[in-house]
Design a protein around this motif. Structure first.
Motif, PDB file in Angstrom:
ATOM      1  N   ILE A   1       0.975  -1.206  -0.087  1.00  0.00           N
ATOM      2  CA  ILE A   1       0.094   0.001  -0.073  1.00  0.00           C
ATOM      3  C   ILE A   1       0.811   1.305   0.195  1.00  0.00           C
ATOM      4  O   ILE A   1       0.477   2.232  -0.642  1.00  0.00           O
ATOM      5  CB  ILE A   1      -1.031   0.059   1.259  1.00  0.00           C
ATOM      6  N   SER A   2       1.924   1.234   0.473  1.00  0.00           N
ATOM      7  CA  SER A   2       3.064   2.272   0.701  1.00  0.00           C
ATOM      8  C   SER A   2       3.357   2.689  -0.664  1.00  0.00           C
ATOM      9  O   SER A   2       3.498   3.770  -1.095  1.00  0.00           O
ATOM     10  CB  SER A   2       4.089   2.105   1.528  1.00  0.00           C
ATOM     11  N   TYR A   3       3.769   1.492  -1.370  1.00  0.00           N
ATOM     12  CA  TYR A   3       4.117   1.939  -2.855  1.00  0.00           C
ATOM     13  C   TYR A   3       3.038   2.523  -3.720  1.00  0.00           C
ATOM     14  O   TYR A   3       3.262   3.328  -4.377  1.00  0.00           O
ATOM     15  CB  TYR A   3       4.795   0.647  -3.290  1.00  0.00           C
ATOM     16  N   ARG A   4       1.886   1.707  -3.607  1.00  0.00           N
ATOM     17  CA  ARG A   4       0.777   2.170  -4.480  1.00  0.00           C
ATOM     18  C   ARG A   4       0.193   3.563  -4.162  1.00  0.00           C
ATOM     19  O   ARG A   4       0.062   4.249  -5.144  1.00  0.00           O
ATOM     20  CB  ARG A   4      -0.557   1.350  -4.048  1.00  0.00           C
ATOM     21  N   LYS A   5       0.286   4.055  -2.847  1.00  0.00           N
ATOM     22  CA  LYS A   5      -0.261   5.538  -2.633  1.00  0.00           C
ATOM     23  C   LYS A   5       0.961   6.674  -3.194  1.00  0.00           C
ATOM     24  O   LYS A   5       0.768   7.308  -3.868  1.00  0.00           O
ATOM     25  CB  LYS A   5      -0.220   5.641  -1.018  1.00  0.00           C
ATOM     26  N   LEU A   6       2.099   6.233  -2.996  1.00  0.00           N
ATOM     27  CA  LEU A   6       3.277   6.866  -3.531  1.00  0.00           C
ATOM     28  C   LEU A   6       3.302   7.075  -5.041  1.00  0.00           C
ATOM     29  O   LEU A   6       3.431   8.205  -5.668  1.00  0.00           O
ATOM     30  CB  LEU A   6       4.803   6.780  -3.060  1.00  0.00           C
ATOM     31  N   LYS A   7       3.109   5.741  -5.591  1.00  0.00           N
ATOM     32  CA  LYS A   7       3.038   5.710  -7.033  1.00  0.00           C
ATOM     33  C   LYS A   7       1.993   6.524  -7.854  1.00  0.00           C
ATOM     34  O   LYS A   7       2.272   7.315  -8.612  1.00  0.00           O
ATOM     35  CB  LYS A   7       3.031   4.523  -7.804  1.00  0.00           C
ATOM     36  N   ALA A   8       0.667   6.364  -7.211  1.00  0.00           N
ATOM     37  CA  ALA A   8      -0.297   7.042  -7.510  1.00  0.00           C
ATOM     38  C   ALA A   8      -0.028   8.723  -7.516  1.00  0.00           C
ATOM     39  O   ALA A   8      -0.402   9.363  -8.449  1.00  0.00           O
ATOM     40  CB  ALA A   8      -1.572   6.664  -6.919  1.00  0.00           C
ATOM     41  N   ALA A   9       0.390   9.183  -6.475  1.00  0.00           N
ATOM     42  CA  ALA A   9       0.526  10.622  -6.483  1.00  0.00           C
ATOM     43  C   ALA A   9       1.385  11.105  -7.011  1.00  0.00           C
ATOM     44  O   ALA A   9       1.321  12.344  -7.756  1.00  0.00           O
ATOM     45  CB  ALA A   9       0.999  10.993  -4.952  1.00  0.00           C
ATOM     46  N   MET A  10       2.596  10.354  -7.430  1.00  0.00           N
ATOM     47  CA  MET A  10       3.763  10.805  -8.227  1.00  0.00           C
ATOM     48  C   MET A  10       3.313  10.734  -9.810  1.00  0.00           C
ATOM     49  O   MET A  10       3.702  11.564 -10.480  1.00  0.00           O
ATOM     50  CB  MET A  10       5.091   9.826  -7.856  1.00  0.00           C
ATOM     51  N   ASP A  11       2.561   9.707 -10.107  1.00  0.00           N
ATOM     52  CA  ASP A  11       2.007   9.655 -11.523  1.00  0.00           C
ATOM     53  C   ASP A  11       1.409  10.641 -11.816  1.00  0.00           C
ATOM     54  O   ASP A  11       1.237  11.230 -13.017  1.00  0.00           O
ATOM     55  CB  ASP A  11       1.563   8.058 -11.640  1.00  0.00           C
ATOM     56  N   GLY A  12       0.432  11.076 -10.697  1.00  0.00           N
ATOM     57  CA  GLY A  12      -0.662  12.182 -11.061  1.00  0.00           C
ATOM     58  C   GLY A  12       0.094  13.487 -10.879  1.00  0.00           C
ATOM     59  O   GLY A  12      -0.734  14.443 -10.737  1.00  0.00           O
ATOM     60  N   ASN A  13       1.332  13.669 -10.405  1.00  0.00           N
ATOM     61  CA  ASN A  13       2.006  15.209 -10.165  1.00  0.00           C
ATOM     62  C   ASN A  13       1.342  15.549  -9.094  1.00  0.00           C
ATOM     63  O   ASN A  13       1.374  17.110  -9.006  1.00  0.00           O
ATOM     64  CB  ASN A  13       2.034  15.947 -11.420  1.00  0.00           C
ATOM     65  N   LEU A  14       0.876  14.898  -7.970  1.00  0.00           N
ATOM     66  CA  LEU A  14       0.161  15.198  -6.915  1.00  0.00           C
ATOM     67  C   LEU A  14       1.101  15.593  -5.703  1.00  0.00           C
ATOM     68  O   LEU A  14       1.773  14.630  -5.130  1.00  0.00           O
ATOM     69  CB  LEU A  14      -0.668  14.358  -6.521  1.00  0.00           C
ATOM     70  N   ALA A  15       1.318  16.659  -5.040  1.00  0.00           N
ATOM     71  CA  ALA A  15       2.069  17.273  -4.016  1.00  0.00           C
ATOM     72  C   ALA A  15       1.218  16.958  -2.874  1.00  0.00           C
ATOM     73  O   ALA A  15       0.150  17.075  -2.765  1.00  0.00           O
ATOM     74  CB  ALA A  15       2.795  18.543  -4.056  1.00  0.00           C
ATOM     75  N   ILE A  16       1.780  16.351  -1.539  1.00  0.00           N
ATOM     76  CA  ILE A  16       1.288  16.461  -0.526  1.00  0.00           C
ATOM     77  C   ILE A  16       1.897  17.153   0.824  1.00  0.00           C
ATOM     78  O   ILE A  16       2.893  17.183   0.940  1.00  0.00           O
ATOM     79  CB  ILE A  16       1.326  15.019   0.016  1.00  0.00           C
ATOM     80  N   TYR A  17       1.082  17.785   1.452  1.00  0.00           N
ATOM     81  CA  TYR A  17       1.279  18.645   2.453  1.00  0.00           C
ATOM     82  C   TYR A  17       0.723  18.069   3.776  1.00  0.00           C
ATOM     83  O   TYR A  17      -0.663  18.122   3.641  1.00  0.00           O
ATOM     84  CB  TYR A  17       1.179  20.079   2.398  1.00  0.00           C
ATOM     85  N   SER A  18       1.343  18.132   4.992  1.00  0.00           N
ATOM     86  CA  SER A  18       0.469  17.457   6.211  1.00  0.00           C
ATOM     87  C   SER A  18       0.850  18.709   7.228  1.00  0.00           C
ATOM     88  O   SER A  18       2.152  19.116   7.615  1.00  0.00           O
ATOM     89  CB  SER A  18       0.903  16.201   6.442  1.00  0.00           C
TER      90      SER A  18
END
Length: 257
Positions: A81-98
């Motif tokens: 799941i860690s890989y899937r989440k990061l890959k989806a975000a990176m493939d979609g050019n999605l930055a994440i801020y927390s």
């Protein structure tokens, strides 16, 4: 229109004082994942789940602002799941801020300040001590316990679980609000003169303890008490930068199939 990602993150870091407010190390407050460098649409949400990430991508967002980021687990390999989440975000050019504790405690954009304001509670006392930082909002509520519960349910958009020391028609009195999973801070709140303690969730022992302390206890739901801050940040960035934002509503029921 697009804004430089580094400008937005620097603005958020300064506004929320992410470098000076203590938190769990795994919270990783601030920018957790960068994109190619520009932001044109923002999504905000409470939890950094896989469903949330895909919902942000479906909205066309290139920045996702979270209260609970994507690195809450202990150190682990980037698999499953860690890989899937990061890959989806990176493939979609999605930055994440927390922003976790920094968003809980903020006096203007924080979960506690905004929930208290929505319920008509004006801060008038000290908060809980969290590693030297004042956590939560304390103030008088001019109404009964039942009226407070009704006000909370309207603000949260969800039912609350109540445990009254006397009756629902008794005055709510001095109310302490601490969002999220702060049930175990019940005793500290009581020592500060709290008559009614409102949090998201707690442990079973919090219920008899509240009865023994003679104070009212209200559970509003971890998720529902923490939607306020991310929405406020979305609106703030819209006001400052003119960027559109969308709130991704992903309550616990969204994970039931």
């Amino acid at each position: 229109m697009s804004i430089n990602l580094s400008a937005i993150t620097a603005f958020l870091d300064k506004t929320l004082s992410v470098d000076s407010i203590p938190d769990a190390s795994r919270a990783l407050n601030g920018l957790q994942l960068e994109n190619e460098g520009a932001v044109s649409k923002i999504a905000v949400a409470v939890d950094g789940s896989e469903k949330t990430i895909h919902a942000a991508l479906d909205l066309g967002a290139d920045l996702l602002i979270l209260h609970h980021g994507i690195f809450w687990q202990d150190m682990q390999p980037v698999t499953g799941i860690s890989y899937r989440k990061l890959k989806a975000a990176m493939d979609g050019n999605l930055a994440i801020y927390s922003a976790h504790i920094p968003l809980d405690v903020h006096p203007v954009y924080g979960n506690n300040a905004l929930l208290a304001k929505t319920c008509g509670i004006r801060p008038a006392g000290e908060g809980l001590d969290y590693h030297g930082v004042s956590m939560g909002v304390c103030g008088e509520f001019a109404g009964t316990c039942r009226e407070l519960a009704e006000r909370l349910e309207s603000a949260l958009g969800a039912p609350v679980q109540t445990f009254w020391a006397q009756s629902e028609e008794a005055p709510a009195g001095n109310v302490f609000i601490c969002s999220g999973g702060a049930g175990n801070e019940l005793v500290q709140a009581a020592r500060l003169g709290c008559r009614t303690y409102v949090t998201g969730e707690g442990s079973h022992w919090n219920i008899p303890m509240a009865d023994e302390l003679g104070i009212n206890l209200v559970f509003g739901g971890h998720y529902f008490t923490e939607t306020f801050g991310v929405k406020a940040l979305g609106q703030l960035l819209k006001d400052v930068y003119g960027l559109d934002y969308a709130f991704i509503d992903m309550p616990p029921s969204a994970y039931s199939h």
